[in-house]
Write a protein that holds these residues in place. Structure first.
Motif, PDB file in Angstrom:
ATOM      1  N   TYR A 113      -6.516  19.954  -0.593  1.00  0.00           N
ATOM      2  CA  TYR A 113      -5.298  19.207  -0.843  1.00  0.00           C
ATOM      3  C   TYR A 113      -4.990  18.304   0.356  1.00  0.00           C
ATOM      4  N   ALA A 114      -4.518  17.105   0.051  1.00  0.00           N
ATOM      5  CA  ALA A 114      -3.984  16.220   1.086  1.00  0.00           C
ATOM      6  C   ALA A 114      -2.459  16.289   1.032  1.00  0.00           C
ATOM      7  N   ILE A 115      -1.828  16.312   2.224  1.00  0.00           N
ATOM      8  CA  ILE A 115      -0.374  16.436   2.301  1.00  0.00           C
ATOM      9  C   ILE A 115       0.181  15.197   3.010  1.00  0.00           C
ATOM     10  N   TYR A 116       1.297  14.696   2.489  1.00  0.00           N
ATOM     11  CA  TYR A 116       1.916  13.496   3.067  1.00  0.00           C
ATOM     12  C   TYR A 116       3.416  13.714   3.240  1.00  0.00           C
ATOM     13  N   HIS A 117       3.933  13.227   4.384  1.00  0.00           N
ATOM     14  CA  HIS A 117       5.372  13.220   4.595  1.00  0.00           C
ATOM     15  C   HIS A 117       5.940  11.917   4.024  1.00  0.00           C
ATOM     16  N   PRO A 118       7.073  11.982   3.317  1.00  0.00           N
ATOM     17  CA  PRO A 118       7.679  10.749   2.811  1.00  0.00           C
ATOM     18  C   PRO A 118       8.370   9.985   3.944  1.00  0.00           C
ATOM     19  N   ASN A 119       8.201   8.689   3.980  1.00  0.00           N
ATOM     20  CA  ASN A 119       8.910   7.844   4.942  1.00  0.00           C
ATOM     21  C   ASN A 119      10.346   7.619   4.470  1.00  0.00           C
TER      22      ASN A 119
ATOM     23  N   ASP B  30      -8.062  11.797   3.300  1.00  0.00           N
ATOM     24  CA  ASP B  30      -6.614  11.867   3.118  1.00  0.00           C
ATOM     25  C   ASP B  30      -5.956  10.519   3.381  1.00  0.00           C
ATOM     26  N   ASP B  31      -6.370   9.834   4.447  1.00  0.00           N
ATOM     27  CA  ASP B  31      -5.796   8.527   4.756  1.00  0.00           C
ATOM     28  C   ASP B  31      -6.202   7.477   3.728  1.00  0.00           C
ATOM     29  N   GLU B  32      -7.459   7.534   3.287  1.00  0.00           N
ATOM     30  CA  GLU B  32      -7.951   6.540   2.328  1.00  0.00           C
ATOM     31  C   GLU B  32      -7.241   6.655   0.979  1.00  0.00           C
ATOM     32  N   ALA B  33      -6.789   7.854   0.635  1.00  0.00           N
ATOM     33  CA  ALA B  33      -6.169   8.070  -0.676  1.00  0.00           C
ATOM     34  C   ALA B  33      -4.831   7.357  -0.826  1.00  0.00           C
TER      35      ALA B  33
ATOM     36  N   PRO C  30     -10.211   3.355  -8.007  1.00  0.00           N
ATOM     37  CA  PRO C  30     -10.938   2.542  -7.014  1.00  0.00           C
ATOM     38  C   PRO C  30     -11.113   3.218  -5.655  1.00  0.00           C
ATOM     39  N   LEU C  31     -10.335   4.283  -5.414  1.00  0.00           N
ATOM     40  CA  LEU C  31     -10.334   4.913  -4.094  1.00  0.00           C
ATOM     41  C   LEU C  31     -11.256   6.124  -4.005  1.00  0.00           C
ATOM     42  N   VAL C  32     -11.512   6.750  -5.142  1.00  0.00           N
ATOM     43  CA  VAL C  32     -12.218   8.039  -5.169  1.00  0.00           C
ATOM     44  C   VAL C  32     -13.675   7.832  -5.564  1.00  0.00           C
TER      45      VAL C  32
ATOM     46  N   PRO D 296       0.845  -1.206   0.000  1.00  0.00           N
ATOM     47  CA  PRO D 296       0.000   0.000   0.000  1.00  0.00           C
ATOM     48  C   PRO D 296       0.877   1.251   0.000  1.00  0.00           C
ATOM     49  N   LEU D 297       0.408   2.294  -0.652  1.00  0.00           N
ATOM     50  CA  LEU D 297       1.159   3.545  -0.695  1.00  0.00           C
ATOM     51  C   LEU D 297       1.390   4.088   0.714  1.00  0.00           C
ATOM     52  N   SER D 298       0.526   3.708   1.646  1.00  0.00           N
ATOM     53  CA  SER D 298       0.676   4.148   3.042  1.00  0.00           C
ATOM     54  C   SER D 298       1.941   3.612   3.696  1.00  0.00           C
ATOM     55  N   GLU D 299       2.565   2.597   3.089  1.00  0.00           N
ATOM     56  CA  GLU D 299       3.846   2.089   3.605  1.00  0.00           C
ATOM     57  C   GLU D 299       4.974   3.080   3.310  1.00  0.00           C
ATOM     58  N   TYR D 300       4.738   3.983   2.370  1.00  0.00           N
ATOM     59  CA  TYR D 300       5.775   4.930   1.943  1.00  0.00           C
ATOM     60  C   TYR D 300       5.466   6.365   2.372  1.00  0.00           C
ATOM     61  N   LEU D 301       4.214   6.660   2.662  1.00  0.00           N
ATOM     62  CA  LEU D 301       3.799   8.022   2.999  1.00  0.00           C
ATOM     63  C   LEU D 301       3.006   8.035   4.302  1.00  0.00           C
ATOM     64  N   THR D 302       3.138   9.161   5.037  1.00  0.00           N
ATOM     65  CA  THR D 302       2.378   9.361   6.271  1.00  0.00           C
ATOM     66  C   THR D 302       1.581  10.652   6.145  1.00  0.00           C
ATOM     67  N   THR D 303       0.294  10.578   6.418  1.00  0.00           N
ATOM     68  CA  THR D 303      -0.573  11.762   6.307  1.00  0.00           C
ATOM     69  C   THR D 303      -0.117  12.857   7.268  1.00  0.00           C
ATOM     70  N   SER D 304       0.027  14.070   6.727  1.00  0.00           N
ATOM     71  CA  SER D 304       0.441  15.217   7.539  1.00  0.00           C
ATOM     72  C   SER D 304      -0.771  15.870   8.195  1.00  0.00           C
TER      73      SER D 304
END
Length: 406
Positions: free
Chosen positions: A108-114, A152-155, A138-140, A21-29
């Motif tokens: 806008y959703a903002i994410y910090h890179p892991n 933001d988290d679901e994206a 599939p997410l939107v 999942p993209l969430s493994e690489y990004l964290t919602t700010s």
């Protein structure tokens, strides 16, 4: 099973890429501009072409509301997802903030890179529209008035296939190089177009000027005012309308030249006769003459067919046709054609040819016409060659986006 290895890969890298999942690489700010550290001058926009960019720099002014308190803070290297549909990106776009920190609205959703992701790799990965759209679709959920509904988290719950960070860095570097080449070539084309425009206004009289601002060496003879009917004469070459298919010529508005289209059998015009186009003629669409649907025909237009609404005119002796592509097809002539096309807007405005032929313009002797057109057409060829080079670079980048990712 789908491959987890790209078709083209740098030497020294082996093994499958990871599907996570993209969430493994990004964290919602969650960072917000609550203390107003940032002002309206710090608001960022997200552009398909230019990425994350200062809004005032990009659009000329800030579109922020009265208060920017609560806007999200986007640090350098943060990833921004804009939940605004575009024509080719109907679920929004994802870009990396490669510039200075700034703020964005709640759209806008903002994410910090892991630590396991190279930030620029995210933008490069999503630069391919199909990959971006396939990920977000599939997410939107689309709501009323085409709004995009996704948290933001679901994206970032969708799966992506990425390599390890060291390979990400190598791939990102290659795209930075091609982007630098593209950016340089864009600048080259822009400078050539600006130089051509400057030459055009210098070598040809502008507005009510009675002579050009710059004369080429060896030319001192005064320019002569002539009406258009002193320069051109009607040209007609008529054939029966083919019933087995033919190539048709059209004219773009705003002096943008001609184009061709094929008319298949059964779709021909319901007219007994059509005109044959020959090169180096003035041709006009009498329905849209008021929009400057006028051109000087090229060798590639030879033999194409037109209806009676596209009259042609050949140039009289001692007139260089290509010169009039630069000296005639301009805003001043457009205004004259508008006055010569009475009626309401659209197809009800039909150009009166006799009025068009009353147009007056300054014309130099034949040799000076040729000298000016040689210079300007030389720049046109140079611009065309550089635009072709730019297209090749852009096509190369698209091929890289296809072959270097899974």
């Amino acid at each position: 099973m789908a491959s987890k290895v790209p078709e083209i890969r740098f030497a020294g890298f082996e093994g499958d890429w990871d599907k996570l999942p993209l969430s493994e690489y990004l964290t919602t700010s969650k960072a917000k501009n609550r203390d107003n550290t940032f002002g309206k001058e710090d608001v960022l926009s997200v552009s398909r072409e230019f990425g994350v960019i200062n809004q005032i720099e990009y659009q000329g002014r800030s579109f922020a509301g009265a208060s920017v308190t609560g806007y999200g803070i986007a640090e350098t290297n943060d990833i921004i997802y804009t939940k605004s549909p575009l024509r080719d990106q109907p679920y929004g776009i994802i870009k990396t903030n490669k510039g200075v920190p700034g703020i964005v609205s709640a759209l806008y959703a903002i994410y910090h890179p892991n630590d396991n992701i190279e930030p620029d790799f995210i933008q490069t990965f999503f630069d391919k529209d199909k990959r971006l759209n396939d990920y977000l679709r599939p997410l939107v959920h689309k709501g009323a008035k085409n709004t995009l509904n996704v948290g933001d988290d679901e994206a970032i719950l969708g799966n992506v296939i990425f390599p390890k960070r060291d390979e990400q860095v190598k791939i990102t570097e290659s795209f930075k190089n091609i982007d630098a080449l593209i950016s340089h070539q864009v600048d080259v084309c822009e400078k050539l177009r600006n130089l051509r425009a400057a030459l055009l206004t210098s070598l040809l009289p502008q507005g009510e000027e009675t002579k050009p601002r710059v004369r080429l060496d060896g030319f001192t003879e005064a320019w002569t005012e002539k009406s258009l009917d002193e320069i051109i004469t009607p040209y007609k070459e008529i054939v029966e309308t083919p019933h087995d298919g033919y190539d048709r010529l059209g004219i773009r508005s705003h002096g943008k030249g001609t184009f061709h289209s094929y008319v298949p059998k059964g779709a021909e015009l319901e007219t007994a006769q059509m005109g044959v186009v020959r090169p180096n003629n003035l041709i006009v669409n009498i329905t849209f003459g008021w929009e400057l649907a006028v051109a000087i025909t090229e060798p590639s237009d030879e033999g194409k067919l037109v209806s009676h609404r596209f009259p042609q005119f050949s140039f009289k002796e001692k007139n260089v046709p290509i010169f009039f592509r630069y000296a005639l097809i301009n805003n001043r002539f457009r205004k004259h054609l508008t006055l010569a096309s009475p009626g309401s807007a659209g197809r009800n405005r039909v150009l009166k040819i006799d009025k068009m032929l009353e147009y007056k313009m300054l014309v130099p002797a034949e040799k000076e016409q040729k000298a000016i057109s040689d210079i300007l057409s030389g720049y046109d060829r140079l611009i065309q060659l550089n635009e072709q080079k730019l297209d090749k670079l852009r096509n190369l980048k698209q091929a890289m986006l296809d072959k270097m990712f899974v």
